[in-house]
Design a protein around this motif. Structure first.
Motif, short mmCIF file in Angstrom:
data_model
loop_
_atom_site.label_atom_id
_atom_site.label_comp_id
_atom_site.label_asym_id
_atom_site.label_seq_id
_atom_site.Cartn_x
_atom_site.Cartn_y
_atom_site.Cartn_z
N ALA A 176 39.07 -32.52 23.14
CA ALA A 176 39.77 -32.00 24.35
C ALA A 176 39.76 -32.48 25.91
N MET A 177 38.69 -33.33 25.99
CA MET A 177 38.66 -33.69 27.35
C MET A 177 39.63 -35.10 27.34
N ALA A 178 39.73 -35.84 26.22
CA ALA A 178 40.49 -36.89 26.23
C ALA A 178 42.17 -36.46 26.23
N GLY A 179 42.38 -35.27 25.65
CA GLY A 179 43.69 -34.51 25.91
C GLY A 179 43.98 -34.35 27.34
N VAL A 180 43.12 -33.78 28.27
CA VAL A 180 43.24 -33.48 29.54
C VAL A 180 43.28 -34.76 30.09
N GLY A 181 42.59 -35.84 29.87
CA GLY A 181 42.66 -37.18 30.37
C GLY A 181 44.17 -37.77 30.39
N LEU A 182 44.70 -37.48 29.13
CA LEU A 182 46.10 -38.08 29.01
C LEU A 182 47.06 -37.47 30.18
N VAL A 183 46.92 -36.19 30.36
CA VAL A 183 47.70 -35.54 31.32
C VAL A 183 47.26 -35.95 32.79
N VAL A 184 46.06 -35.86 32.96
CA VAL A 184 45.68 -36.52 34.22
C VAL A 184 46.08 -37.89 34.74
N GLY A 185 45.98 -38.55 33.55
CA GLY A 185 46.35 -40.23 33.70
C GLY A 185 47.85 -40.30 33.93
N ALA A 186 48.46 -39.61 33.18
CA ALA A 186 50.00 -39.72 33.32
C ALA A 186 50.58 -39.13 34.77
N ALA A 187 49.77 -38.30 35.12
CA ALA A 187 50.07 -37.85 36.75
C ALA A 187 49.87 -38.52 37.65
N ALA A 188 48.55 -39.54 37.42
CA ALA A 188 47.99 -40.35 38.35
C ALA A 188 49.01 -41.55 38.35
N VAL A 189 49.35 -42.07 37.37
CA VAL A 189 50.36 -43.08 37.07
C VAL A 189 51.88 -42.78 37.86
N GLU A 190 52.23 -41.37 37.67
CA GLU A 190 53.58 -40.90 38.20
C GLU A 190 53.42 -41.12 39.68
N GLY A 191 52.27 -40.45 40.25
CA GLY A 191 51.84 -40.49 41.37
C GLY A 191 52.00 -41.86 42.25
N ARG A 192 51.33 -42.78 41.36
CA ARG A 192 51.29 -44.01 42.05
C ARG A 192 52.75 -44.61 41.80
N ARG A 193 53.38 -44.60 40.84
CA ARG A 193 54.85 -44.78 40.80
C ARG A 193 55.83 -44.68 41.93
N THR A 194 55.59 -43.14 42.15
CA THR A 194 56.42 -42.57 43.45
C THR A 194 55.85 -42.71 44.61
N GLY A 195 54.72 -43.22 45.00
CA GLY A 195 54.13 -43.54 46.13
C GLY A 195 53.60 -42.05 46.63
N GLY A 196 53.11 -41.27 45.69
CA GLY A 196 52.53 -39.99 46.10
C GLY A 196 53.38 -38.76 45.92
N ARG A 197 54.89 -38.88 45.94
CA ARG A 197 55.79 -37.93 46.07
C ARG A 197 55.81 -37.20 44.83
N SER A 198 55.56 -37.45 43.73
CA SER A 198 55.65 -36.75 42.42
C SER A 198 55.21 -35.38 42.49
N ALA A 199 56.12 -34.44 42.31
CA ALA A 199 55.66 -32.81 42.24
C ALA A 199 54.51 -32.90 41.23
#
Length: 195
Positions: free
Chosen positions: A80-103
């Motif tokens: 379950a922790m790994a599953g949450v990690g996928l979501v958090v990781g995707a959000a972090a990468v999207e945050g990086r890609r958008t310079g922090g703008r990503s909702a």
């Protein structure tokens, strides 16, 4: 040698000029989450031993919840922790890609911080340690506040308000519950084949 653009995540804000957000603000979310969840995973090995005492102190809690807590499976919790990690990781990468703008990134960041408040409330309720509470005041809350401050300074922080807070906390709850459902199914399937 690293250039400033590589470490800060410069981007063109659609004609609004340049904003700078250090990589730690976005990608750091995954690191902070991982360290926090390692504490939770390590604590889960010993948590079932507290169930009888807590069950006696809180008889209003449904028996089904006590049974699940008493039978916590560290392997399943790790899935379950790994599953949450996928979501958090995707959000972090999207945050990086958008310079922090990503909702999505900002919602996950808010959910991460607010879930820390839940850990503090749980520990206050049981009057003792609960998994995740040690890293909450040392890592979860400071990281969230620092990242939000940096986003605010860059003019990128979306208004949170009560609705945003509810969304962030609700998102954290849905992602966590969903990850546990998927982990239960994955783990159950492997146990049936092994048996």
């Amino acid at each position: 040698m690293t250039t400033q653009g590589e470490t800060t995540g410069r981007f063109d804000a659609g004609g609004e000029g340049e904003a700078e957000v250090p990589a730690w603000v976005t990608l750091g979310l995954l690191g902070a989450w991982a360290l926090h969840d390692v504490e939770e995973l390590l604590a889960m090995r010993h948590w079932p031993a507290r169930v009888p005492e807590l069950r006696e102190r809180f008889p209003q809690v449904p028996d089904r919840l006590w049974r699940e807590m008493a039978e916590v499976d560290v392997r399943r919790f790790g899935l379950a922790m790994a599953g949450v990690g996928l979501v958090v990781g995707a959000a972090a990468v999207e945050g990086r890609r958008t310079g922090g703008r990503s909702a999505a990134y900002q919602s996950v960041l808010d959910g991460f911080g607010l879930h820390g408040l839940v850990h503090l409330a749980q520990s206050a309720l049981v009057r003792g340690y609960t998994p995740g509470v040690a890293t909450t005041p040392l890592l979860v809350l400071p990281f969230t506040l620092a990242a939000r401050t940096r986003l605010r300074r860059a003019g990128l922080l979306r208004p949170a308000g009560a609705g945003g807070a509810a969304l962030g906390l609700g998102l954290a709850g849905v992602v966590t519950a969903g990850a546990h459902v998927v982990a239960r199914r994955l783990d159950g399937g492997k146990r049936k084949r092994a048996g």
